[in-house]
Enzyme design. Sequence first.
Site, PDB file in Angstrom:
ATOM      1  CG  HIS A 157      -0.441   0.246   2.768  1.00 24.39           C
ATOM      2  ND1 HIS A 157       0.618  -0.910   3.321  1.00 24.39           N
ATOM      3  CD2 HIS A 157       0.213   0.662   3.642  1.00 24.39           C
ATOM      4  CE1 HIS A 157       0.789  -0.420   3.993  1.00 24.39           C
ATOM      5  NE2 HIS A 157       0.526   0.121   4.723  1.00 24.39           N
ATOM      6  CG  ASP A 194       1.329   4.815   4.714  1.00 26.09           C
ATOM      7  OD1 ASP A 194       0.241   4.207   5.202  1.00 26.09           O
ATOM      8  OD2 ASP A 194       2.853   5.338   4.913  1.00 26.09           O
ATOM      9  CG  HIS A 204       4.717   0.613   3.451  1.00 29.17           C
ATOM     10  ND1 HIS A 204       4.350   2.281   2.734  1.00 29.17           N
ATOM     11  CD2 HIS A 204       4.069   0.839   4.432  1.00 29.17           C
ATOM     12  CE1 HIS A 204       3.270   2.638   3.597  1.00 29.17           C
ATOM     13  NE2 HIS A 204       3.091   1.829   4.238  1.00 29.17           N
ATOM     14  NE  ARG A 238       2.031   6.335   9.915  1.00 26.63           N
ATOM     15  CZ  ARG A 238       1.257   5.242   8.725  1.00 26.63           C
ATOM     16  NH1 ARG A 238       0.982   4.285   8.335  1.00 26.63           N
ATOM     17  NH2 ARG A 238      -0.047   6.047   7.925  1.00 26.63           N
TER      18      ARG A 238
HETATM   19  C1  SIN Z   1       2.587   1.344   7.973  1.00 25.48           C
HETATM   20  O1  SIN Z   1       2.572   0.715   6.552  1.00 25.48           O
HETATM   21  O2  SIN Z   1       2.829   2.386   8.194  1.00 25.48           O
HETATM   22  C2  SIN Z   1       3.857   0.778   8.770  1.00 25.48           C
HETATM   23  C3  SIN Z   1       4.984   0.015   8.875  1.00 25.48           C
HETATM   24  C4  SIN Z   1       6.160  -0.598   9.335  1.00 25.48           C
HETATM   25  O3  SIN Z   1       5.822  -0.994  10.431  1.00 25.48           O
HETATM   26  O4  SIN Z   1       7.048  -1.352   8.641  1.00 25.48           O
END
Ligand code: SIN
Length: 325
Positions: free
Chosen positions: A107, A109, A261, A276
């Site tokens: 995805h 974000d 990612h 995050r």
């Molecule tokens: C995310 O999708 O923001 C998480 C990425 C992660 O935990 O490595």
Amino acid sequence: MTDVLDKDFEKITLKKIGAYFGAEVSGADLSGEFDDVTFSEIHQAFVENEVLVFRDLIISTDDQIRFGQMFGELTVHPFSPNSDKIPELIIFDNKEDNPPFGTDVWHSDETFRQCPPLGTCLRALDVPEVGGDTVFASMTAAYQGLSDRMKNFISGLEAIHDFKPFKQLFDDDDEGRRELQRFELMYPPVTHPIVRTHPVTGNKSIYVNPQFTIRVIGMNEIESRSLLTDLFDLAKIPEYQYRHHWYNKTMVLWDNRSVQHYAVHDYWPKRRQMERVTMEGDRPFSSEENVIPDALKSRKSPQPIGANVNHGGHSPKRQFVRDLD
Ligand code: SIN
């Protein structure tokens, strides 16, 4: 041959970490305020390399927030585990009694928003020695790898994005359904171009992802599913990927406009604790001309499923029509 990127930077040094994209930044002190030149070099490195890695950082949550704010307003994720005190801060504290949820799928974000975030900044606080990597895929590379025919075919197409994976978080009772409805009104499905033009670099990238993209506009369900599956699969091609193994005190900044990612959930039930922040972006656009559904039809695509097709009155009635008689 050196893997230090030959850039005329004054304040930072960049080292290439992936064949196509990704760079490690050194020389920048991210604790406290930093000067405009440092920021503008980091910003340039960010848009050009799509993923930036900062290692051995001694910075606080406030420093990370301040760093994120230099790129834009921070967003509050409606469905993530946010800090009580700072809602812009997402806390992933996954361990035995709190398994990770929903990030082990390709995805970019929050593409269910009209203006999805431009970038995300994730910092490792306590990570397992083995496992828990994040895999990135450059969707710019994926676009560039397409044949001219395929580029031509998807040029101008648009797709619908929806927060579907988060719907399972709502209880299946009256209150849960009411709440879900409230969020559906706040975040109705949105349309984004399939080929997105990066607002800074002008590069084109594939902007559909299996987490949020549900349908190509102007195609029937079978066509839409088959095109989306092919485009989703591009992120799985190793040549377009950079796989990041985390160590504590590492922070990664990625450009959601050009990469996807996938968080690998292989470490659980060990603990993985991260923080995050996500920076507000602008409305995705495409420098390609929009293909309106009528124009698609003139390319002789089959009728969409469910369209009112007249078969000369010989086809049997469908059950839902019989029920209405
Ligand atoms: C995310 O999708 O923001 C998480 C990425 C992660 O935990 O490595």
